[in-house]
Design a protein around this motif. Structure first.
Motif, PDB file in Angstrom:
ATOM      1  N   ALA A 203       0.803  -1.230   0.000  1.00  0.00           N
ATOM      2  CA  ALA A 203       0.000   0.000   0.000  1.00  0.00           C
ATOM      3  C   ALA A 203       0.840   1.286   0.000  1.00  0.00           C
ATOM      4  O   ALA A 203       0.466   2.260  -0.667  1.00  0.00           O
ATOM      5  N   PRO A 204       1.963   1.353   0.723  1.00  0.00           N
ATOM      6  CA  PRO A 204       2.750   2.598   0.725  1.00  0.00           C
ATOM      7  C   PRO A 204       3.256   3.025  -0.648  1.00  0.00           C
ATOM      8  O   PRO A 204       3.545   4.206  -0.860  1.00  0.00           O
ATOM      9  N   ILE A 205       3.401   2.082  -1.600  1.00  0.00           N
ATOM     10  CA  ILE A 205       3.886   2.467  -2.932  1.00  0.00           C
ATOM     11  C   ILE A 205       2.777   2.308  -3.986  1.00  0.00           C
ATOM     12  O   ILE A 205       3.078   2.211  -5.178  1.00  0.00           O
ATOM     13  N   LYS A 206       1.534   2.318  -3.557  1.00  0.00           N
ATOM     14  CA  LYS A 206       0.418   2.118  -4.490  1.00  0.00           C
ATOM     15  C   LYS A 206       0.411   3.168  -5.598  1.00  0.00           C
ATOM     16  O   LYS A 206       0.270   2.845  -6.786  1.00  0.00           O
ATOM     17  N   ASP A 207       0.541   4.448  -5.245  1.00  0.00           N
ATOM     18  CA  ASP A 207       0.517   5.517  -6.250  1.00  0.00           C
ATOM     19  C   ASP A 207       1.682   5.363  -7.229  1.00  0.00           C
ATOM     20  O   ASP A 207       1.532   5.606  -8.435  1.00  0.00           O
ATOM     21  N   TYR A 208       2.814   4.980  -6.716  1.00  0.00           N
ATOM     22  CA  TYR A 208       4.014   4.762  -7.532  1.00  0.00           C
ATOM     23  C   TYR A 208       3.768   3.623  -8.527  1.00  0.00           C
ATOM     24  O   TYR A 208       4.037   3.749  -9.726  1.00  0.00           O
ATOM     25  N   VAL A 209       3.216   2.525  -8.043  1.00  0.00           N
ATOM     26  CA  VAL A 209       2.925   1.374  -8.903  1.00  0.00           C
ATOM     27  C   VAL A 209       1.880   1.726  -9.952  1.00  0.00           C
ATOM     28  O   VAL A 209       2.010   1.368 -11.127  1.00  0.00           O
ATOM     29  N   GLU A 210       0.864   2.463  -9.548  1.00  0.00           N
ATOM     30  CA  GLU A 210      -0.205   2.846 -10.480  1.00  0.00           C
ATOM     31  C   GLU A 210       0.354   3.713 -11.603  1.00  0.00           C
ATOM     32  O   GLU A 210      -0.009   3.550 -12.778  1.00  0.00           O
ATOM     33  N   LYS A 211       1.261   4.619 -11.237  1.00  0.00           N
ATOM     34  CA  LYS A 211       1.875   5.505 -12.236  1.00  0.00           C
ATOM     35  C   LYS A 211       2.716   4.717 -13.242  1.00  0.00           C
ATOM     36  O   LYS A 211       2.596   4.918 -14.453  1.00  0.00           O
ATOM     37  N   THR A 212       3.551   3.813 -12.748  1.00  0.00           N
ATOM     38  CA  THR A 212       4.417   3.057 -13.654  1.00  0.00           C
ATOM     39  C   THR A 212       3.632   2.055 -14.492  1.00  0.00           C
ATOM     40  O   THR A 212       3.987   1.807 -15.649  1.00  0.00           O
ATOM     41  N   GLN A 213       2.565   1.506 -13.939  1.00  0.00           N
ATOM     42  CA  GLN A 213       1.736   0.593 -14.715  1.00  0.00           C
ATOM     43  C   GLN A 213       1.150   1.304 -15.924  1.00  0.00           C
ATOM     44  O   GLN A 213       1.106   0.772 -17.025  1.00  0.00           O
ATOM     45  N   SER A 214       0.715   2.538 -15.719  1.00  0.00           N
ATOM     46  CA  SER A 214       0.156   3.322 -16.814  1.00  0.00           C
ATOM     47  C   SER A 214       1.223   3.643 -17.855  1.00  0.00           C
ATOM     48  O   SER A 214       0.997   3.512 -19.067  1.00  0.00           O
ATOM     49  N   ALA A 215       2.408   4.040 -17.390  1.00  0.00           N
ATOM     50  CA  ALA A 215       3.476   4.419 -18.319  1.00  0.00           C
ATOM     51  C   ALA A 215       3.931   3.241 -19.167  1.00  0.00           C
ATOM     52  O   ALA A 215       4.088   3.365 -20.389  1.00  0.00           O
ATOM     53  N   PHE A 216       4.135   2.085 -18.547  1.00  0.00           N
ATOM     54  CA  PHE A 216       4.650   0.931 -19.287  1.00  0.00           C
ATOM     55  C   PHE A 216       3.554   0.259 -20.116  1.00  0.00           C
ATOM     56  O   PHE A 216       3.839  -0.293 -21.179  1.00  0.00           O
ATOM     57  N   ALA A 217       2.307   0.311 -19.656  1.00  0.00           N
ATOM     58  CA  ALA A 217       1.214  -0.303 -20.420  1.00  0.00           C
ATOM     59  C   ALA A 217       0.998   0.423 -21.742  1.00  0.00           C
ATOM     60  O   ALA A 217       0.670  -0.190 -22.755  1.00  0.00           O
ATOM     61  N   PHE A 218       1.199   1.749 -21.728  1.00  0.00           N
ATOM     62  CA  PHE A 218       0.986   2.541 -22.942  1.00  0.00           C
ATOM     63  C   PHE A 218       2.305   2.901 -23.630  1.00  0.00           C
ATOM     64  O   PHE A 218       2.355   3.811 -24.457  1.00  0.00           O
ATOM     65  N   GLU A 219       3.368   2.170 -23.246  1.00  0.00           N
ATOM     66  CA  GLU A 219       4.682   2.297 -23.883  1.00  0.00           C
ATOM     67  C   GLU A 219       5.170   3.747 -23.939  1.00  0.00           C
ATOM     68  O   GLU A 219       5.598   4.251 -24.982  1.00  0.00           O
ATOM     69  N   ARG A 220       5.117   4.400 -22.769  1.00  0.00           N
ATOM     70  CA  ARG A 220       5.589   5.781 -22.668  1.00  0.00           C
ATOM     71  C   ARG A 220       6.989   5.831 -22.029  1.00  0.00           C
ATOM     72  O   ARG A 220       7.318   6.820 -21.366  1.00  0.00           O
ATOM     73  N   GLU A 221       7.781   4.785 -22.236  1.00  0.00           N
ATOM     74  CA  GLU A 221       9.106   4.758 -21.633  1.00  0.00           C
ATOM     75  C   GLU A 221       9.983   5.916 -22.120  1.00  0.00           C
ATOM     76  O   GLU A 221      10.736   6.499 -21.347  1.00  0.00           O
ATOM     77  N   GLY A 222       9.885   6.244 -23.403  1.00  0.00           N
ATOM     78  CA  GLY A 222      10.677   7.350 -23.958  1.00  0.00           C
ATOM     79  C   GLY A 222      12.152   7.028 -23.999  1.00  0.00           C
ATOM     80  O   GLY A 222      12.553   5.913 -24.309  1.00  0.00           O
ATOM     81  N   LEU A 295       7.793  -6.678 -12.702  1.00  0.00           N
ATOM     82  CA  LEU A 295       8.285  -7.778 -13.518  1.00  0.00           C
ATOM     83  C   LEU A 295       7.876  -9.158 -13.007  1.00  0.00           C
ATOM     84  O   LEU A 295       7.748 -10.093 -13.784  1.00  0.00           O
ATOM     85  N   ARG A 296       7.665  -9.273 -11.695  1.00  0.00           N
ATOM     86  CA  ARG A 296       7.436 -10.604 -11.121  1.00  0.00           C
ATOM     87  C   ARG A 296       6.145 -10.740 -10.313  1.00  0.00           C
ATOM     88  O   ARG A 296       5.827 -11.835  -9.864  1.00  0.00           O
ATOM     89  N   GLY A 297       5.443  -9.644 -10.121  1.00  0.00           N
ATOM     90  CA  GLY A 297       4.316  -9.707  -9.188  1.00  0.00           C
ATOM     91  C   GLY A 297       2.999  -9.208  -9.746  1.00  0.00           C
ATOM     92  O   GLY A 297       2.330  -8.382  -9.108  1.00  0.00           O
ATOM     93  N   GLN A 298       2.614  -9.685 -10.905  1.00  0.00           N
ATOM     94  CA  GLN A 298       1.346  -9.239 -11.484  1.00  0.00           C
ATOM     95  C   GLN A 298       0.159  -9.593 -10.585  1.00  0.00           C
ATOM     96  O   GLN A 298      -0.825  -8.861 -10.522  1.00  0.00           O
ATOM     97  N   LYS A 299       0.248 -10.719  -9.898  1.00  0.00           N
ATOM     98  CA  LYS A 299      -0.821 -11.107  -8.978  1.00  0.00           C
ATOM     99  C   LYS A 299      -0.931 -10.108  -7.843  1.00  0.00           C
ATOM    100  O   LYS A 299      -2.043  -9.690  -7.471  1.00  0.00           O
ATOM    101  N   GLU A 300       0.208  -9.706  -7.293  1.00  0.00           N
ATOM    102  CA  GLU A 300       0.228  -8.733  -6.200  1.00  0.00           C
ATOM    103  C   GLU A 300      -0.248  -7.359  -6.679  1.00  0.00           C
ATOM    104  O   GLU A 300      -0.946  -6.646  -5.953  1.00  0.00           O
ATOM    105  N   ILE A 301       0.123  -6.992  -7.929  1.00  0.00           N
ATOM    106  CA  ILE A 301      -0.308  -5.706  -8.480  1.00  0.00           C
ATOM    107  C   ILE A 301      -1.819  -5.687  -8.670  1.00  0.00           C
ATOM    108  O   ILE A 301      -2.488  -4.691  -8.357  1.00  0.00           O
ATOM    109  N   SER A 302      -2.368  -6.774  -9.185  1.00  0.00           N
ATOM    110  CA  SER A 302      -3.825  -6.850  -9.382  1.00  0.00           C
ATOM    111  C   SER A 302      -4.564  -6.681  -8.068  1.00  0.00           C
ATOM    112  O   SER A 302      -5.585  -5.986  -7.990  1.00  0.00           O
ATOM    113  N   LYS A 303      -4.033  -7.296  -7.022  1.00  0.00           N
ATOM    114  CA  LYS A 303      -4.655  -7.174  -5.704  1.00  0.00           C
ATOM    115  C   LYS A 303      -4.529  -5.756  -5.163  1.00  0.00           C
ATOM    116  O   LYS A 303      -5.467  -5.210  -4.585  1.00  0.00           O
ATOM    117  N   LEU A 304      -3.357  -5.150  -5.383  1.00  0.00           N
ATOM    118  CA  LEU A 304      -3.105  -3.803  -4.884  1.00  0.00           C
ATOM    119  C   LEU A 304      -3.995  -2.763  -5.551  1.00  0.00           C
ATOM    120  O   LEU A 304      -4.533  -1.857  -4.899  1.00  0.00           O
TER     121      LEU A 304
END
Length: 319
Positions: A203-222, A295-304
């Motif tokens: 939970a403490p890094i939820k906002d961080y994870v949400e931000k990176t999920q959006s960036a990498f899902a839409f290939e905004r790595e740059g 990279l390794r915790g899609q199950k944990e991300i889905s729950k988060l």
């Protein structure tokens, strides 16, 4: 059978246990779940340790703990070194504080008895040795007297700790209670404190994870924020800035070299530094936790990131 790699756990701790009946009785252990482990030590659930099973010493309390370990193995190594500071190879013989003066029946050195001072002095020492000095450590103190002992030892030591080690105190009722005669007055509605206020998930890094999920899902790595080279989606180890509003991404190796700066000739693991894009403070341990989760915790991300279900509207009494 192959073992699938797991993300860095949200919490893994090494804790200091003290008997509330005989305060000189101390125990050091490790766990990813301090509240559950304390119940085991106190006989409220199955588990615990033989050394803490004596009813004459229960109940036990956790008076402090160390968090920030990247996994069980690192925590167990730290626990063993702290418990067996007279033997641990993590501590150079010239720096050893505890020395065994007696032997067991099998001829092996007998561990000197623990005290709050001996545990804290060896804790201070272990946080300075190369094996553990660069871990993203956080110290938690839940008893005022233990924290005072820590402050006293730090004041007498000639070797300061690095300033990135975070020290947190949470004394709860012990700090807020008042007395009226011999009766202790406490607030029955007080919030959870101590080990019960620790976050046991991501939970403490939820906002961080949400931000990176959006960036990498839409290939905004740059482009890499350090070397400027283009980042091909899904073709490398990329770490992302943890600051809100910044989508700076770069090669792990580039981030490491940038954050190490002048230390790169002496160390290989960074601690913290500034993001080249937003200039905000970033911590290597937090960045690695997010990357391992991605990279390794899609199950944990889905729950988060799972959104709570909306309650169904109440059925009208007329239908």
């Amino acid at each position: 059978m192959s073992v699938l790699p797991k993300p860095i756990p949200p919490l893994y701790t090494v804790y200091i246990l003290r008997s509330t009946v005989r305060r000189a009785s101390l125990y050091v252990g490790s766990t990813p779940h301090p509240p559950r482990r304390l119940k085991q030590h106190n006989g409220e659930s199955k588990g615990g340790a033989v050394r803490t099973s004596r009813s004459t010493l229960r109940p036990w309390e956790m008076v402090g703990l160390v968090s920030g370990f990247p996994g069980m193995v690192a925590a167990l190594k730290f626990e063993w070194a702290l418990t067996n500071s007279h033997l641990s190879l993590h501590i150079p013989s010239t720096s050893r504080i505890n020395v065994a003066t007696q032997k067991k029946r099998n001829g092996h050195p007998k561990r000197p008895p623990h005290s709050v001072t001996s545990i804290l002095s060896n804790l201070h020492l272990l946080l300075r040795v190369p094996s553990f000095a660069r871990l993203p450590i956080k110290l938690h103190f839940f008893a005022p007297d233990v924290h005072r002992a820590w402050i006293k030892w730090c004041g007498t030591s000639n070797e300061p700790l690095r300033d990135t080690i975070n020290v947190v105190t949470d004394f709860g009722l012990a700090a807020n209670a008042s007395t009226e005669g011999d009766k202790e007055i406490t607030d029955a509605t007080s919030q959870p404190w101590g080990i019960y206020a620790l976050s046991l998930d991501y939970a403490p890094i939820k906002d961080y994870v949400e931000k990176t999920q959006s960036a990498f899902a839409f290939e905004r790595e740059g482009d890499c924020v350090v070397c400027g080279e283009g980042l091909n989606p899904g073709e490398g180890l990329y770490a992302a800035c943890s600051n809100a509003g910044c989508e700076g991404v770069g090669h792990v190796s580039c981030w490491s070299e940038h954050l190490l700066g002048k230390e790169k000739n002496d160390s290989i693991i960074p601690v913290s530094g500034r993001c080249p894009k937003c200039e905000g403070q970033v911590r290597w341990g937090e960045m690695m936790m997010e990357m391992s989760l991605r990279l390794r915790g899609q199950k944990e991300i889905s729950k988060l990131l799972k959104k709570p279900r909306k309650r169904k509207a109440a059925i009208s009494n007329d239908t």
